[in-house]
Design an enzyme around this catalytic site. Structure first.
Site, PDB file in Angstrom:
ATOM      1  CE  LYS A  94       3.805   3.911   2.436  1.00 56.99           C
ATOM      2  NZ  LYS A  94       2.862   3.912   1.295  1.00 56.99           N
ATOM      3  CE  LYS A 106       5.641   4.464  -5.997  1.00 57.47           C
ATOM      4  NZ  LYS A 106       4.821   3.901  -4.919  1.00 57.47           N
ATOM      5  CB  THR A 190      -4.072  -0.326   0.902  1.00 54.37           C
ATOM      6  OG1 THR A 190      -3.034  -1.002   0.192  1.00 54.37           O
ATOM      7  CG2 THR A 190      -3.582   1.054   1.291  1.00 54.37           C
ATOM      8  CG  ASN A 221      -7.750  -1.048  -3.878  1.00 52.61           C
ATOM      9  OD1 ASN A 221      -7.053  -0.805  -2.905  1.00 52.61           O
ATOM     10  ND2 ASN A 221      -8.101  -2.287  -4.176  1.00 52.61           N
ATOM     11  CB  SER A 358       3.754  -6.029  -1.316  1.00 49.34           C
ATOM     12  OG  SER A 358       2.847  -5.502  -2.223  1.00 49.34           O
TER      13      SER A 358
END
Ligand code: NAD
Length: 424
Positions: A94, A106, A190, A221, A358
């Protein structure tokens, strides 16, 4: 778990497939086939009743050829290592496809945070930051929130990290509260990013978004903001759902009024809100399964992984699927959708607005800057339109699906950097 929906096996198959389409040096391919590092930490916490409980935490650092590892921390009772390894791999892809100088990571803790008091959660989060401190840092690994983690938890972790390293270092984590180094626009990013990617794709396909019908699975969200921004672009949001139920409103619902109604009533059912008016006669209740198979132009899975499978893929009527959740379409479903000429806009591109922002947060922290929301959105729009065009160009050149094109582009960028930095 089947081999079709095991996320790590899916990630490996994707890598294998692309390695047959573009030249990837064998040593790099071997490097990408496993994470660089998996850190497991033991977290003994004194509970409010005096009992001691030991939790397990971990961090998977998949690859850092493009920059510091980047990716969320999830607090969940049944996250599996296969899932976290896959999510770390997907973060590498990504960050690369969206062209930010970050790698993939992660992590998380095996815990149900809903069973903890606020003080227990704080102690656990701080201990986690303490244990991870030797392997994270602004130029090493920059975690962020994920499932069941939030800006408050990031703030506690930043505080603890500062204690360990001896100075306040905001750029060690992203997704922080606005008053503690967070970025404007992160909350919407997002969903907004997904709308930019979809609108740019439609523009290239010479399709007019006005009046197109949209069904969104998941009204959290991501689902809420993508619905809100697509409505602003002139689309008609005819269905949304949460974990309990879905609603269908033929005239097109207002995401904003529907959300306010859901918050007031505690459920979506009956929130058939057109414009500013909610009227029980305007819509009907549907199941999540029905939502996926509605006759709409655009289907947006924005809740969970593995919701479109070989069982329902043939029944999908939408001509475009915008993957806002991570991994909502299984491999076998992907083949069926391809055969049926359904365009799948892949997760690593569609939901990359979050990690982009981010990165903007990290950048602002590193350079002691504070950008206005408008500036964040302008940068995000420019970046996502550019990479969407790049993915579509690769798709055309190689005559592949948009998913394969996104992976080809991601792996090409990593390969180029690998060669440039002479790691071969
Ligand atoms: P969220 O918790 O805010 O919302 C999730 C929504 O999904 C809720 O409305 C919930 O009711 C619904 N849901 C849960 N189980 C469901 C089920 N079985 N059927 C239908 N709906 C169900 O989460 P979010 O932040 O909106 O994330 C949604 C997805 O997007 C996840 O796959 C996440 O990994 C992915 N994603 C999120 C971000 C981000 O910035 N938040 C970034 C990239 C990807």
């Amino acid at each position: 778990m089947t081999t079709d929906n095991n996320p790590w096996l899916r990630a490996k198959r994707q890598l294998d497939k692309v390695s047959k389409q573009i030249p990837i040096p064998p040593l790099l391919l071997a490097e990408l086939s496993e994470p660089h590092r998996i850190v497991t930490v033991s977290l003994p916490v004194k509970m409010d009743n005096g009992e001691i409980k030991v939790f397990e935490g971990y961090r998977v650092q998949h690859n850092n050829i493009l920059g510091p590892y980047k990716g969320g921390l999830r607090f969940h009772p049944n996250v599996s290592m296969d899932e976290v390894r896959a999510l770390a791999f997907w973060m590498s892809m990504k960050c690369s496809v969206v062209d930010i100088p970050m790698g993939g990571g992660k992590g998380g803790i095996t815990v149900n945070p809903k069973e903890l008091s606020e003080n227990e959660l704080k102690r656990l989060s701080k201990l986690f930051a303490n244990r991870l401190a030797p392997v994270i840092g602004p130029t090493i690994d920059v975690p962020a929130p994920d499932v069941n983690t939030n800006p408050q938890i990031m703030s506690w972790m930043v505080e603890e990290y500062a204690k360990v390293v001896g100075k306040k270092t905001l750029a060690v984590l992203t997704g922080k509260p606005l008053n503690n180094g967070g970025s404007q626009g992160r909350t919407e990013a997002t969903g907004l990013g997904g709308s930019y990617v979809l609108l740019e794709t439609l523009k290239k396909l010479k399709k007019n978004p006005k009046g197109m019908t949209v069904a969104v699975q998941g009204f959290g969200n991501v689902g809420y903001y993508v619905a809100e921004f697509l409505e602003k672009a002139g689309m008609k949001i005819v269905a949304v759902s949460d974990s309990k139920e879905g609603i269908y409103v033929e005239d097109g619902l207002s995401p904003k009024t529907t959300l306010a109604c859901k918050q007031k009533k505690g459920m979506l059912s009956g929130c058939y809100c057109v414009g500013s008016v909610c009227d029980v006669k305007k819509g009907r209740k549907i199941t999540n399964d029905e939502l996926l198979e509605l006759d709409v132009d655009i289907l947006v899975p924005a809740a969970l992984e593995n919701v479109i499978t070989d069982k329902n893929a043939a029944n999908i009527k939408a001509k475009i699927v915008l993957e806002m959740a991570n991994g909502p379409v299984t491999d076998s479903a992907d083949s069926i959708l391809k055969k049926n000429n359904v365009l799948v806009i892949p997760d690593i591109l569609a939901n990359s607005g979050g990690v982009c922002t981010s990165y903007y947060e990290w950048y602002q922290n590193m350079h002691h800057e504070k950008w206005a929301k408008k500036e964040v959105f302008t940068k995000l729009k420019g970046q996502l339109e550019r990479v969407t065009d790049e993915v579509l160009a690769v798709q055309k050149k190689y005559a592949v699906t948009m998913r394969d094109a996104a992976y080809i582009l991601a792996l090409k960028r990593i390969t180029n950097m690998y060669k440039r930095t002479k790691r071969m």
